[in-house]
Design a protein around this motif. Structure first.
Motif, mmCIF file in Angstrom:
data_model
loop_
_atom_site.group_PDB
_atom_site.id
_atom_site.type_symbol
_atom_site.label_atom_id
_atom_site.label_comp_id
_atom_site.label_asym_id
_atom_site.label_seq_id
_atom_site.Cartn_x
_atom_site.Cartn_y
_atom_site.Cartn_z
ATOM 1 N N ARG A 141 -28.181 -37.999 25.766
ATOM 2 C CA ARG A 141 -27.436 -37.905 24.360
ATOM 3 C C ARG A 141 -26.114 -37.361 24.580
ATOM 4 N NH1 ARG A 141 -28.396 -42.112 22.058
ATOM 5 N NH2 ARG A 141 -27.326 -41.058 20.247
ATOM 6 N N LEU A 142 -26.120 -36.376 25.273
ATOM 7 C CA LEU A 142 -24.628 -35.668 25.435
ATOM 8 C C LEU A 142 -23.802 -36.604 26.301
ATOM 9 C CD1 LEU A 142 -22.886 -33.236 25.212
ATOM 10 C CD2 LEU A 142 -23.915 -32.485 27.546
ATOM 11 N N GLU A 143 -24.400 -37.411 27.296
ATOM 12 C CA GLU A 143 -23.496 -38.594 27.917
ATOM 13 C C GLU A 143 -23.090 -39.558 27.017
ATOM 14 O OE1 GLU A 143 -22.902 -38.911 31.384
ATOM 15 O OE2 GLU A 143 -23.567 -36.561 31.994
ATOM 16 N N ALA A 144 -24.022 -39.856 26.085
ATOM 17 C CA ALA A 144 -23.724 -40.733 25.297
ATOM 18 C C ALA A 144 -22.581 -40.494 24.056
ATOM 19 C CB ALA A 144 -24.811 -41.423 24.399
ATOM 20 N N ALA A 146 -22.135 -28.141 29.973
ATOM 21 C CA ALA A 146 -21.818 -29.509 30.369
ATOM 22 C C ALA A 146 -21.092 -30.104 29.669
ATOM 23 C CB ALA A 146 -23.179 -30.208 30.336
ATOM 24 N N ALA A 147 -20.986 -29.865 28.272
ATOM 25 C CA ALA A 147 -20.111 -30.232 27.070
ATOM 26 C C ALA A 147 -18.716 -29.663 27.329
ATOM 27 C CB ALA A 147 -20.510 -29.910 25.706
ATOM 28 N N GLY A 148 -18.787 -28.395 27.794
ATOM 29 C CA GLY A 148 -17.410 -27.877 27.936
ATOM 30 C C GLY A 148 -16.742 -28.486 29.238
ATOM 31 N N ALA A 149 -17.413 -28.980 30.120
ATOM 32 C CA ALA A 149 -16.897 -29.466 31.491
ATOM 33 C C ALA A 149 -16.414 -30.792 31.134
ATOM 34 C CB ALA A 149 -18.080 -29.600 32.468
ATOM 35 N N ARG A 150 -16.629 -31.411 29.969
ATOM 36 C CA ARG A 150 -16.120 -32.684 29.445
ATOM 37 C C ARG A 150 -14.897 -32.360 28.558
ATOM 38 N NH1 ARG A 150 -21.706 -33.329 30.471
ATOM 39 N NH2 ARG A 150 -22.258 -34.856 31.562
ATOM 40 N N GLY A 151 -14.864 -31.097 28.399
ATOM 41 C CA GLY A 151 -13.784 -31.113 27.294
ATOM 42 C C GLY A 151 -14.166 -31.128 25.758
ATOM 43 N N ALA A 152 -15.549 -30.907 25.607
ATOM 44 C CA ALA A 152 -16.232 -31.178 24.160
ATOM 45 C C ALA A 152 -16.965 -29.872 24.016
ATOM 46 C CB ALA A 152 -17.262 -32.337 24.294
ATOM 47 N N ARG A 153 -17.542 -29.680 22.801
ATOM 48 C CA ARG A 153 -18.117 -28.564 22.362
ATOM 49 C C ARG A 153 -19.415 -28.917 21.538
ATOM 50 N NH1 ARG A 153 -19.215 -26.148 17.522
ATOM 51 N NH2 ARG A 153 -19.359 -23.635 17.432
ATOM 52 N N VAL A 154 -20.559 -28.377 22.011
ATOM 53 C CA VAL A 154 -21.982 -28.900 21.454
ATOM 54 C C VAL A 154 -22.327 -27.976 20.218
ATOM 55 C CG1 VAL A 154 -23.087 -30.246 23.253
ATOM 56 C CG2 VAL A 154 -23.445 -27.651 23.152
#
Length: 92
Positions: A23-26, A53-61
């Motif tokens: 779901r994070l990948e999506a 993992a989200a941080g590595a993509r520039g996102a925040r969960v």
């Protein structure tokens, strides 16, 4: 995304991890834990892994409605500053 698993423990964390990382990948970044009733330290490890993992993509969960057990584990390890948990568990 509402997490459908009633527990996140060492017994099932691999399966839950696979679902949540997919779901994070999506592009999902908010996970509703209101249905989760039982956790152990494996759940906290999963929350941190998703955050990294989200941080590595520039996102925040964020994790909405975490069970009190999970919130307490996070507090025990001093993780409240990470701001991963949103809201109180229903019924608190």
């Amino acid at each position: 995304m509402r997490v459908d698993d009633e527990s996140i423990t060492i017994e099932n964390v691999r399966e839950v991890k696979a679902k949540l990382f997919a779901r994070l990948e999506a592009g999902e970044t908010l996970f509703d834990l209101s249905g989760v009733k039982r956790v152990d330290s494996a759940a906290l490890s999963l929350v941190l892994a998703l955050g990294r993992a989200a941080g590595a993509r520039g996102a925040r969960v964020a994790f909405a409605n975490p069970p009190e057990q999970l919130r307490a584990l996070g507090d025990l390890y001093g993780l409240e500053a990470l701001g991963l948990f949103e809201g109180a568990k229903e019924g608190d």
